[in-house]
Design an enzyme around this catalytic site. Structure first.
Site, PDB file in Angstrom:
ATOM      1  N   ALA A  32      11.222  -3.774  -8.564  1.00 24.07           N
ATOM      2  CA  ALA A  32      11.917  -3.116  -9.671  1.00 24.07           C
ATOM      3  C   ALA A  32      13.400  -3.455  -9.627  1.00 24.07           C
ATOM      4  CB  ALA A  32      11.728  -1.601  -9.571  1.00 24.07           C
ATOM      5  N   ASP A  33      13.961  -3.766 -10.785  1.00 21.77           N
ATOM      6  CA  ASP A  33      15.410  -3.957 -10.854  1.00 21.77           C
ATOM      7  C   ASP A  33      16.012  -2.722 -11.534  1.00 21.77           C
ATOM      8  OD1 ASP A  33      14.913  -4.228 -13.580  1.00 21.77           O
ATOM      9  OD2 ASP A  33      15.206  -6.395 -13.583  1.00 21.77           O
ATOM     10  N   SER A  34      17.313  -2.681 -11.627  1.00 21.44           N
ATOM     11  CA  SER A  34      17.985  -1.492 -12.176  1.00 21.44           C
ATOM     12  C   SER A  34      17.530  -1.177 -13.594  1.00 21.44           C
ATOM     13  CB  SER A  34      19.502  -1.694 -12.163  1.00 21.44           C
ATOM     14  OG  SER A  34      19.952  -1.828 -10.844  1.00 21.44           O
TER      15      SER A  34
END
Length: 74
Positions: A32-34
């Protein structure tokens, strides 16, 4: 609630539901990225009718942490 959460995470992050286990780390294991975390949080707020505080987002590291947080807020 966990089944619904598992499906939401899998869909948002493009992983299989089998990978979405309580010990899975959102960023390290599920990639997951921001931006995807923010989208997921918005979906969770809508789906479960809760408000997720900004400081809580930083503390939630695993799927299990997220599930526990949602349960406490409901």
């Amino acid at each position: 609630m966990m089944d619904k959460l598992r499906g939401m995470i899998a869909e948002q992050l493009g992983v299989s539901e089998a990978e979405v286990v309580p010990g899975a780390r959102l960023k390290e294991d599920l990639k997951a990225d921001s931006a995807s975390v923010m989208m997921l949080i918005m979906d969770i707020e809508t789906e479960f009718g809760i408000e997720v505080e900004d400081d809580a987002i930083e503390k939630v590291k695993t799927v299990g942490d997220l599930a526990k947080y949602i349960e406490e807020k409901m």
